[in-house]
Design a protein around this motif. Structure first.
Motif, PDB file in Angstrom:
ATOM      1  N   ASN A 286      27.968  25.976   4.293  1.00 18.67           N
ATOM      2  CA  ASN A 286      28.448  25.752   5.651  1.00 18.67           C
ATOM      3  C   ASN A 286      29.908  26.193   5.692  1.00 18.67           C
ATOM      4  N   ASP A 291      31.537  23.890  14.390  1.00 19.64           N
ATOM      5  CA  ASP A 291      30.242  24.493  14.742  1.00 19.64           C
ATOM      6  C   ASP A 291      29.335  23.463  15.400  1.00 19.64           C
ATOM      7  N   GLY A 292      29.965  22.528  16.118  1.00 17.47           N
ATOM      8  CA  GLY A 292      29.190  21.510  16.813  1.00 17.47           C
ATOM      9  C   GLY A 292      28.658  20.422  15.914  1.00 17.47           C
ATOM     10  N   SER A 294      27.230  20.830  13.041  1.00 14.74           N
ATOM     11  CA  SER A 294      26.093  21.267  12.243  1.00 14.74           C
ATOM     12  C   SER A 294      26.434  21.251  10.759  1.00 14.74           C
ATOM     13  N   MET A 295      25.486  20.837   9.962  1.00 13.15           N
ATOM     14  CA  MET A 295      25.647  20.880   8.513  1.00 13.15           C
ATOM     15  C   MET A 295      24.669  21.875   7.882  1.00 13.15           C
ATOM     16  N   ALA A 296      24.174  22.779   8.701  1.00 14.42           N
ATOM     17  CA  ALA A 296      23.228  23.776   8.210  1.00 14.42           C
ATOM     18  C   ALA A 296      23.912  24.707   7.216  1.00 14.42           C
ATOM     19  N   ALA A 362      32.747  29.136  15.323  1.00 14.45           N
ATOM     20  CA  ALA A 362      31.468  28.539  14.922  1.00 14.45           C
ATOM     21  C   ALA A 362      30.841  29.281  13.748  1.00 14.45           C
ATOM     22  N   LYS A 363      31.377  30.467  13.434  1.00 16.72           N
ATOM     23  CA  LYS A 363      30.858  31.236  12.298  1.00 16.72           C
ATOM     24  C   LYS A 363      31.934  31.306  11.211  1.00 16.72           C
ATOM     25  N   ASP A 423      31.888  17.269   7.043  1.00 17.22           N
ATOM     26  CA  ASP A 423      31.834  18.567   7.718  1.00 17.22           C
ATOM     27  C   ASP A 423      33.228  19.095   8.047  1.00 17.22           C
ATOM     28  N   SER A 426      34.152  21.829   5.628  1.00 16.11           N
ATOM     29  CA  SER A 426      33.297  23.007   5.494  1.00 16.11           C
ATOM     30  C   SER A 426      34.105  24.294   5.507  1.00 16.11           C
TER      31      SER A 426
END
Length: 516
Positions: A286, A291-292, A294-296, A362-363, A423, A426
């Motif tokens: 991550n 990124d909102g 997200s922990m993807a 976000a990226k 997060d 990240s």
């Protein structure tokens, strides 16, 4: 056949057996070996003590002869009161602060402690961090000073050799904030039985190999260092072979490991560690804190620079295996800051044709990378991106420096599953593996990995050091700095103990496994 109850109890809890070793005269003599049948996947907390605030519980060392735990305490809220706190550890469930050893007579902050045979060694930086530091040795029984000696600049870690004949320090030699004074990084070797005589070695002899080393991922960088290889090296942490003849030292900012011959007191090798590819299966990460939530985890065209902090050794079938906690660390000074967010860089359009999209927050836009790598032709456009650390622990062959294992993204995966992943980190170094230690628990050899930003410890079965397997993940204090394993034979409970000291909250916690 029926066994007496006592015999059955000994089988379940522990027993003393004898193996044979050579005496000084060459004849065989018995050596006692203590064994407890324990499950290394069942460590649970049994004791905790709070000894201060930020900086109050960094590195710990245990003395089995007095059942005392010695803890580095540089509590930032208390001003200039750097000290070693002494805890009564005879009952780990009820630790008590019984004494403090002031470091004010010796210099500045105390960075590390180690214990051997009733002697406590402390690594102490100078009040002028660029000046030589000290090692002070005390009796663990009454805290009186045995000896104090000068070592290199900023001794960051101290340890005894397994036979107690040497004390070693990793002298980091950090520059001052404007980079006008950058002392040499070095290793000090102290001969205990020779009135604590000190030999300090720098890395100048490897300057002629700079191009060869950097081509393999070693890092020499920063203002005014191009022609001064020795000043650029920054040793961090040490591990020593069981025969006390060889040591290995992490060179964190430089992304390498040095090997030392303790018999000749020479640095024999530098192993560059190369880079990790986050664009391959199993290495997904991550990269954004915006990124909102997200922990993807996903693949990205980014490399990781291993830059290990802690290092530990496990010798198996005649091969030394080095276990490293790949934290990462950026040089950040008034005169030089190497980190920059990808969103602020100019990316080479041939390497990153979709740069505008990638550089959104976000990226990849938020991810911190080093400005010192990735612009090979110096045109100001980055054709490759290198982030700090590897978000993992690795295993390296101590003879060759070759990597034999990396945990890939498993520490992140386990932290997310345990709801321990931060997060907000990240965009930097994720869980930040920092401390690592190994020990024998029951019939298994085990590694413990402390993660500074997950506030947790991961436990791995490393009986086969080329194929570590995950056993357990548990929470600890805030920002674990020290992970100390106490084998059952030395433990006051006669069970294995893990001591975790955390620098952000000053808490020392103790864990033990179940017996089988």
């Amino acid at each position: 056949m029926k066994y007496p109850l006592l015999f059955i109890s000994l089988l379940a809890i522990g027993f003393v057996s004898c193996k044979k070793e050579k005496s000084d005269s060459g004849t065989e003599k018995p050596e006692e070996e203590f064994f407890v049948n324990e499950d290394p996947a069942t460590f649970t907390e049994i004791g905790s003590i709070d000894i201060g605030d930020v900086g109050a519980a960094e590195i710990s060392a245990f003395d089995p002869s007095t059942n005392r735990l010695f803890v580095v305490n540089n509590d930032e809220t208390k001003g200039d009161v750097n000290r070693i706190d002494v805890l009564d550890f005879s009952d780990p469930k009820n630790m008590k602060l019984i004494h403090s050893i002031s470091m004010q007579p010796y210099g500045g902050a105390v960075n590390s402690v180690a214990v051997f045979d009733g002697k406590l060694a402390a690594a102490i930086e100078s009040t002028d961090k660029q000046a030589n530091g000290k090692v002070a040795v005390f009796k663990t029984s009454d805290y009186t000073e045995i000896k104090k000696v000068d070592v290199g600049a900023l001794p960051d870690m101290v340890t005894f050799s397994p036979d107690g004949k040497f004390i070693l320090t990793a002298n980091e030699g950090e520059p001052n904030t404007d980079f006008t004074n950058d002392p040499e990084g070095s290793i000090s070797i102290i001969e205990v039985d020779n009135n604590y005589a000190v030999t300090t070695r720098n890395f100048a002899s490897f300057a002629s190999k700079e191009a060869e080393l950097t081509a393999k991922g070693f890092r020499i960088f920063g203002p005014g260092v191009t022609n001064d290889f020795a000043k650029n090296i920054e040793p961090e942490y040490i591990t020593i072979s069981s025969d006390s003849k060889t040591a290995w030292v992490t060179l964190q900012e430089n992304n390498g490991i040095a090997k030392i011959n303790l018999t000749t007191k020479t640095i024999t090798d530098i192993f560059p560690l190369g880079f990790k590819d986050y664009n391959t299966d199993g290495n997904e990460i991550n990269v954004s804190d915006k990124d909102g939530g997200s922990m993807a985890l996903a693949k990205w065209n980014v490399k990781g620079v291993y830059m290990p902090d802690g290092i530990a050794l496990y010798e198996s079938n005649g091969t030394p295996y080095l276990f490293t906690a790949n934290e990462g660390d950026a040089r950040e000074y008034d005169a030089f800051v190497e980190a920059e967010r990808i969103g602020k860089l100019t990316l080479d359009p041939a390497a990153f044709p979709n740069a505008a999209d990638l550089q959104t927050e976000a990226k990849l836009g938020r991810l911190n990378v080093t400005k010192t790598l990735g612009d090979a032709n110096g045109d100001g456009r980055y054709e490759a991106l290198y982030s700090f650390g590897a978000r993992s622990f690795s295993v390296w062959n101590g003879n060759t420096g070759a990597q034999v294992f990396d945990s890939k993204n498993e520490l992140d995966v386990k932290a997310i599953a345990a709801n321990a992943y931060d997060d907000g980190r990240s965009d930097d170094k994720s869980v930040e593996p920092e401390g690592i230690t190994v020990g024998k628990v029951g019939n298994k050899t085990v590694a413990f990995v402390g993660m500074e930003r997950a506030d947790a410890v991961a436990v791995y079965d490393i009986t086969d050091p080329t194929k570590p397997s995950f056993l357990q993940f548990f929470k600890c204090g805030d920002a674990p700095e020290g992970v100390l394993f106490i084998p059952a034979k030395n433990s006051p409970t006669k069970k294995s103990l893990l001591v975790v000291s955390s620098e952000n909250d000053g808490v020392v916690k103790v864990y033990t496994p179940n017996t089988i």
